[in-house]
Design an enzyme around this catalytic site. Structure first.
Site, short mmCIF file in Angstrom:
data_model
loop_
_atom_site.label_atom_id
_atom_site.label_comp_id
_atom_site.label_asym_id
_atom_site.label_seq_id
_atom_site.Cartn_x
_atom_site.Cartn_y
_atom_site.Cartn_z
N ARG A 52 39.45 136.53 131.96
CA ARG A 52 38.40 136.68 130.95
C ARG A 52 38.94 137.42 129.72
O ARG A 52 38.61 137.08 128.58
CB ARG A 52 37.19 137.41 131.55
CG ARG A 52 35.97 137.36 130.63
CD ARG A 52 34.70 137.86 131.32
NE ARG A 52 34.75 139.29 131.62
CZ ARG A 52 33.77 139.95 132.25
NH1 ARG A 52 32.68 139.31 132.66
NH2 ARG A 52 33.88 141.24 132.48
N LYS A 151 34.18 139.26 125.18
CA LYS A 151 33.93 140.69 125.42
C LYS A 151 34.73 141.45 124.37
O LYS A 151 35.85 141.90 124.60
CB LYS A 151 34.36 141.05 126.85
CG LYS A 151 33.64 142.28 127.40
CD LYS A 151 33.75 142.36 128.90
CE LYS A 151 33.35 143.72 129.43
NZ LYS A 151 31.97 144.12 129.18
N GLU A 184 20.42 138.11 128.78
CA GLU A 184 20.98 139.07 129.75
C GLU A 184 20.51 140.45 129.37
O GLU A 184 19.76 140.63 128.42
CB GLU A 184 22.51 138.99 129.71
CG GLU A 184 23.10 139.26 128.33
CD GLU A 184 24.62 139.12 128.25
OE1 GLU A 184 25.27 139.21 129.30
OE2 GLU A 184 25.13 138.93 127.14
N1 PXG Z 1 26.72 141.24 130.16
C1 PXG Z 1 27.32 142.07 129.30
C2 PXG Z 1 26.95 142.01 127.87
C3 PXG Z 1 28.28 142.98 129.76
O1 PXG Z 1 28.88 143.80 128.91
C4 PXG Z 1 27.94 142.13 132.01
C5 PXG Z 1 27.02 141.25 131.47
C6 PXG Z 1 28.27 142.06 133.47
O2 PXG Z 1 29.57 141.53 133.65
P1 PXG Z 1 30.49 141.97 134.87
O3 PXG Z 1 31.75 141.20 134.66
O4 PXG Z 1 30.69 143.46 134.77
O5 PXG Z 1 29.78 141.61 136.11
C7 PXG Z 1 28.59 143.02 131.14
C8 PXG Z 1 29.59 143.99 131.68
C9 PXG Z 1 30.37 149.91 130.28
C10 PXG Z 1 30.58 148.68 131.05
O6 PXG Z 1 31.33 150.63 130.05
C11 PXG Z 1 30.05 147.47 130.63
C12 PXG Z 1 30.26 146.32 131.36
C13 PXG Z 1 31.00 146.37 132.50
C14 PXG Z 1 31.53 147.58 132.92
C15 PXG Z 1 31.32 148.74 132.20
O7 PXG Z 1 29.22 150.17 129.89
N2 PXG Z 1 29.69 145.17 130.90
#
Ligand code: PXG
Length: 285
Positions: A52, A151, A184
């Site tokens: 990713r 991301k 989301e």
């Molecule tokens: N949507 C968004 C916009 C995200 O940023 C997810 C969904 C979930 O994705 P994953 O791959 O984690 O299942 C995310 C993930 C933080 C932090 O530091 C943010 C995320 C992941 C880990 C830590 O706030 N975002």
């Protein structure tokens, strides 16, 4: 003990882990990142996170100056150096330092950073009793403006929605896309359960394709639970039997109230509990 950070493959104490004020990651949010978790010293689905990260970089025409294999080794070394077998791992790749103009061609040396920290978890009661969330007025970024599948280091869209959630006394907020459909949450994907089947918005609803989301969809299939990507409206969530959110930090969290409407019985439901338990078993296996 000071944290150890990997800067371009070199392990240094956090005080020495610095980037230039001319780095376009700082000046323009020009860069990409990943948020991952280590369980028992091993990063969950590291290969998927690296894929990713590379896709995000490809989408912004950023060449990551190391191989996936080398970065995977650096991640393992950084986790080990911090003596933090269960922790949060942040990968950051910036565009690098350049001139004060936007032009990415006038930058050099993308910075590849690995940070290991303790993970800030939601309080236990959120898992036991479920979350209350609200819909943010801030729309998820239009995919034609900036794809939510990237991301990127610019998370202001999500932070604007997070501020609205916090103002309403909630730790998460629901975001809708430009068509008014469910996209989301600010850092989590959304699922609903209706008549025993699990549904979640497709990537073209304008979402990040979460690694946790993917794992939960696989677990549902393995448990014989019908799981489909489909367009969802707020009405679908208000009238669902269960709603839950997934993310690296949150794992699987039940949602029991949205915009003042009680969801289902107002307590974490059986499908959510089953998938949360299966997810715990998976990450610790
Ligand atoms: N949507 C968004 C916009 C995200 O940023 C997810 C969904 C979930 O994705 P994953 O791959 O984690 O299942 C995310 C993930 C933080 C932090 O530091 C943010 C995320 C992941 C880990 C830590 O706030 N975002």
């Amino acid at each position: 003990m000071p944290r150890i950070v990997a800067m371009n493959g070199r392990l240094v104490p956090e005080a020495e882990a610095t980037v230039s004020v001319f780095d376009h990651g700082l000046l323009y949010g020009d860069g990409v990142f990943e948020g991952m978790r280590a369980y028992g010293g091993r990063v969950f689905r590291l290969a998927e996170h690296l894929d990713r990260l590379w896709h995000s970089a490809r989408a912004i025409a950023l060449e990551i100056p190391v191989t996936k294999e080398a970065l995977a080794r650096t991640v393992d070394e950084t986790v080990a150096a911090n003596g933090q077998p269960d922790g949060y791992v942040r990968l950051v790749v910036t565009r690098g330092a350049g001139t004060l103009g936007l032009d990415p061609n006038r930058t050099a040396h993308p910075q590849v950073i690995v940070i290991v920290d303790t993970i800030a978890l939601y309080p236990r009661e959120h898992y036991e009793r479920g979350l209350r969330i609200v819909t943010a007025a801030t729309q998820r970024t239009h995919p034609a403006a900036l794809s939510p599948r990237i991301k990127s280091l610019n998370y202001l869209n999500n932070i604007m929605a997070k501020l609205e959630g916090l103002q309403a006394g909630c730790v998460e907020a629901l975001m809708l896309n430009h068509k008014g459909e469910v996209a989301e949450c600010t850092a989590d994907n959304v699922f609903a359960v209706r008549r025993g089947a699990v549904v979640t918005p497709p990537p073209d609803a304008g979402i990040l394709e979460g690694i946790t989301r993917g794992a939960v969809m696989e677990l549902a299939a393995a448990a014989g639970i019908d799981c489909r990507e489909t367009t969802l409206t707020r009405h679908d969530l208000y009238t669902a039997d269960e709603v839950f959110i997934t993310g690296t930090a949150a794992e699987v969290v039940p949602v029991v109230e949205i915009d003042g409407r009680r969801i289902g019985a107002g307590v974490p439901g059986p499908v959510t509990k089953r998938l949360a338990a299966d997810f715990h078993a998976l990450v610790r296996s």
